[in-house]
Design a protein around this motif. Sequence first.
Motif, PDB file in Angstrom:
ATOM      1  N   GLY A  76      12.983  22.772  11.104  1.00  0.00           N
ATOM      2  CA  GLY A  76      14.225  23.491  10.857  1.00  0.00           C
ATOM      3  C   GLY A  76      14.102  24.985  11.048  1.00  0.00           C
ATOM      4  N   ALA A  77      12.928  25.461  11.452  1.00  0.00           N
ATOM      5  CA  ALA A  77      12.729  26.896  11.707  1.00  0.00           C
ATOM      6  C   ALA A  77      13.560  27.340  12.903  1.00  0.00           C
ATOM      7  N   LYS A  78      14.002  28.595  12.883  1.00  0.00           N
ATOM      8  CA  LYS A  78      14.739  29.155  14.004  1.00  0.00           C
ATOM      9  C   LYS A  78      13.790  29.383  15.176  1.00  0.00           C
ATOM     10  N   ILE A  79      14.380  29.441  16.380  1.00  0.00           N
ATOM     11  CA  ILE A  79      13.552  29.529  17.580  1.00  0.00           C
ATOM     12  C   ILE A  79      12.731  30.814  17.605  1.00  0.00           C
ATOM     13  N   GLY A  80      13.264  31.910  17.071  1.00  0.00           N
ATOM     14  CA  GLY A  80      12.498  33.155  17.031  1.00  0.00           C
ATOM     15  C   GLY A  80      11.264  33.042  16.147  1.00  0.00           C
ATOM     16  N   GLU A  81      11.394  32.302  15.047  1.00  0.00           N
ATOM     17  CA  GLU A  81      10.258  32.087  14.156  1.00  0.00           C
ATOM     18  C   GLU A  81       9.212  31.199  14.827  1.00  0.00           C
TER      19      GLU A  81
ATOM     20  N   GLN B 169       1.675  38.490  11.684  1.00  0.00           N
ATOM     21  CA  GLN B 169       2.229  38.253  10.350  1.00  0.00           C
ATOM     22  C   GLN B 169       3.516  37.435  10.436  1.00  0.00           C
ATOM     23  N   ASP B 170       4.318  37.659  11.475  1.00  0.00           N
ATOM     24  CA  ASP B 170       5.520  36.841  11.666  1.00  0.00           C
ATOM     25  C   ASP B 170       5.146  35.372  11.830  1.00  0.00           C
ATOM     26  N   ALA B 171       4.069  35.121  12.591  1.00  0.00           N
ATOM     27  CA  ALA B 171       3.612  33.745  12.796  1.00  0.00           C
ATOM     28  C   ALA B 171       3.175  33.119  11.468  1.00  0.00           C
ATOM     29  N   ARG B 172       2.433  33.870  10.673  1.00  0.00           N
ATOM     30  CA  ARG B 172       1.999  33.362   9.363  1.00  0.00           C
ATOM     31  C   ARG B 172       3.200  33.115   8.450  1.00  0.00           C
ATOM     32  N   ASP B 173       4.158  34.039   8.475  1.00  0.00           N
ATOM     33  CA  ASP B 173       5.338  33.895   7.618  1.00  0.00           C
ATOM     34  C   ASP B 173       6.106  32.624   7.962  1.00  0.00           C
ATOM     35  N   CYS B 174       6.239  32.328   9.248  1.00  0.00           N
ATOM     36  CA  CYS B 174       6.943  31.112   9.661  1.00  0.00           C
ATOM     37  C   CYS B 174       6.272  29.881   9.066  1.00  0.00           C
ATOM     38  N   ILE B 175       4.970  29.811   9.199  1.00  0.00           N
ATOM     39  CA  ILE B 175       4.231  28.650   8.707  1.00  0.00           C
ATOM     40  C   ILE B 175       4.347  28.525   7.190  1.00  0.00           C
ATOM     41  N   GLU B 176       4.254  29.642   6.482  1.00  0.00           N
ATOM     42  CA  GLU B 176       4.327  29.595   5.018  1.00  0.00           C
ATOM     43  C   GLU B 176       5.747  29.354   4.526  1.00  0.00           C
ATOM     44  N   ASN B 177       6.733  29.983   5.175  1.00  0.00           N
ATOM     45  CA  ASN B 177       8.119  29.844   4.720  1.00  0.00           C
ATOM     46  C   ASN B 177       8.629  28.411   4.820  1.00  0.00           C
ATOM     47  N   TYR B 178       8.115  27.666   5.779  1.00  0.00           N
ATOM     48  CA  TYR B 178       8.553  26.279   5.953  1.00  0.00           C
ATOM     49  C   TYR B 178       7.506  25.278   5.452  1.00  0.00           C
TER      50      TYR B 178
ATOM     51  N   ALA C 115       6.570  40.100  29.541  1.00  0.00           N
ATOM     52  CA  ALA C 115       7.179  41.288  28.933  1.00  0.00           C
ATOM     53  C   ALA C 115       6.567  41.491  27.552  1.00  0.00           C
ATOM     54  N   GLU C 116       6.702  42.689  27.031  1.00  0.00           N
ATOM     55  CA  GLU C 116       6.151  43.017  25.719  1.00  0.00           C
ATOM     56  C   GLU C 116       6.727  42.096  24.644  1.00  0.00           C
ATOM     57  N   ASP C 117       5.972  41.907  23.573  1.00  0.00           N
ATOM     58  CA  ASP C 117       6.351  40.983  22.521  1.00  0.00           C
ATOM     59  C   ASP C 117       6.619  41.742  21.226  1.00  0.00           C
ATOM     60  N   SER C 118       7.758  41.456  20.615  1.00  0.00           N
ATOM     61  CA  SER C 118       8.125  42.149  19.374  1.00  0.00           C
ATOM     62  C   SER C 118       7.659  41.396  18.127  1.00  0.00           C
ATOM     63  N   THR C 119       7.206  40.154  18.272  1.00  0.00           N
ATOM     64  CA  THR C 119       6.727  39.407  17.108  1.00  0.00           C
ATOM     65  C   THR C 119       5.267  39.759  16.818  1.00  0.00           C
ATOM     66  N   THR C 120       4.838  39.501  15.594  1.00  0.00           N
ATOM     67  CA  THR C 120       3.490  39.864  15.172  1.00  0.00           C
ATOM     68  C   THR C 120       2.749  38.646  14.615  1.00  0.00           C
TER      69      THR C 120
ATOM     70  N   ILE D 196       0.135  20.809  20.916  1.00  0.00           N
ATOM     71  CA  ILE D 196       1.232  19.852  20.904  1.00  0.00           C
ATOM     72  C   ILE D 196       1.632  19.516  19.468  1.00  0.00           C
ATOM     73  N   CYS D 197       0.648  19.248  18.631  1.00  0.00           N
ATOM     74  CA  CYS D 197       0.928  18.937  17.222  1.00  0.00           C
ATOM     75  C   CYS D 197       1.616  20.107  16.530  1.00  0.00           C
ATOM     76  N   THR D 198       1.149  21.324  16.805  1.00  0.00           N
ATOM     77  CA  THR D 198       1.740  22.516  16.192  1.00  0.00           C
ATOM     78  C   THR D 198       3.196  22.674  16.600  1.00  0.00           C
ATOM     79  N   GLN D 199       3.480  22.561  17.904  1.00  0.00           N
ATOM     80  CA  GLN D 199       4.850  22.748  18.370  1.00  0.00           C
ATOM     81  C   GLN D 199       5.764  21.640  17.849  1.00  0.00           C
ATOM     82  N   ASP D 200       5.278  20.414  17.802  1.00  0.00           N
ATOM     83  CA  ASP D 200       6.088  19.307  17.294  1.00  0.00           C
ATOM     84  C   ASP D 200       6.443  19.541  15.830  1.00  0.00           C
ATOM     85  N   THR D 201       5.468  19.969  15.046  1.00  0.00           N
ATOM     86  CA  THR D 201       5.710  20.242  13.627  1.00  0.00           C
ATOM     87  C   THR D 201       6.716  21.371  13.445  1.00  0.00           C
ATOM     88  N   LEU D 202       6.576  22.431  14.225  1.00  0.00           N
ATOM     89  CA  LEU D 202       7.497  23.558  14.130  1.00  0.00           C
ATOM     90  C   LEU D 202       8.918  23.154  14.502  1.00  0.00           C
TER      91      LEU D 202
END
Length: 462
Positions: free
Chosen positions: A177-182, A245-254, A238-243, A167-173
């Motif tokens: 201002g991150a995009k929904i894909g991130e 590393q994408d998850a880490r990039d989102c956290i670091e970029n914001y 369904a299959e997932d195209s995110t990785t 819950i804390c993680t999703q609220d912070t995300l």
Amino acid sequence: MKYIKNADILLKHGDVPAKGKILELLDRLWYEMDSYRIIKNMVKIEDGTLHIGECSWDLCKKKNIYLFGAGKACNAMAMAMDEVLGEHLSKGIISVKIAEPEDKYKNTIAYVGGHPLPNKEGMTAALEIIKMIDDACSDDLFISVISGGSSALLTCSVDGITLEDEICTQDTLLRSGAKIGEINAVRRHISLTNGGRLAERILGKGAELINIIVDDGIGELPLVNRNVPVPYSATPVAEDSTTLQDARDCIENYNLKNRIPKSVIEYLWDDDPKKETPKAFNSGITHFVLNSVPDSCEEALKIAKDMGINAMVFSTFLEGEAREAGYFFGSLAREIQANKRPIVPPCFVFCSGEATTTVLDGCTGKGGPGHELALGFALEVKDIDNVALASVDTEGTDGTTVFAGGIVDTHTIRQIEDKGYDYYEIMRNHDSGGALEAIDSSILTGNTGTNVCDFNVMYIGK
């Protein structure tokens, strides 16, 4: 009107002719996009054979038929499938955002999950679905009904990450201002259900899966034929195209690494390949997409033509800050009215996508991107006449409100000032929902049966 419950109130003030045209179009649009009606038209059982679009399954060869799902349009989707399957359905489990009094199921249990933030009941639904899958055999058939919001409504984090951590993680995300894909890249990789994990579990049992989807992904093309299966990625099934590393990039970029629980950071920064989501399924899944984000604009064009009003689609890829989008739409309305370009008024202009708002800690206002976009537009058009805009979340609830979004015109700013509101204070506190509700300018629908992100419609008169 069938879908807009407070149309009479909305049309008691302001530019009634302009707003009336917008509300008529919206109500007709929601009818065309309602997945209950669509499913009842494309799914049937005859002589023990299940027909979905142009495909069919011999149910005599199946031991059990299970239904599961989650999402903001799941109520309508599950009710339709529950009715069609009837006595053939062994069991159904779904997680919805809002349980309406008219929701009726014969053999399906509905849990009320949390959205935009997960809750305990959504986690219970996820655990019950996992158990149902684990008890299945290779002769069973699973049918899923998935729409936007499933990442929050059907939540079950991996071992070591608590529900409170998620819950804390999703609220912070969501506030970053991150995009929904991130955001989804993070959510999928800390979940036992999202990012294809449920499909992986079903196929591991040797069972078959039919996935019926309302697609809320930005960037998709308009639907060609919903009766034909299509390749699909994302969602729990369904299959997932995110990785990872994408998850880490989102956290670091914001710059969120110090704001997200330590358990999540430690999990995502561990390079164990088993933590990666499934990237491909060779067989065993059939996907049907009922609607996608640009379909709202495609249907709106048809309705506008039937109404005899000139219309154009500006974009089906809208993302970014909601208030800034509102300012832009206001400038576009002024250009159309003054210089008759890129379209000649009177006209509609449509736009779909998913705007976001960056909310700082300490803000206590209520609302969502739809309300904030609409109020931004209202500021830009306060000095011209005969223009209006509605910005709605198509599933019926915008942000932290019970309203689908807001409808504004050239009188809106004066009306909120007469109520004692200051526009800039509203925006600083993200209280656009409170302000528009105070002047009876929030659109009330309840569940609409669809979820294709945001839909924005401007009417510009001469």
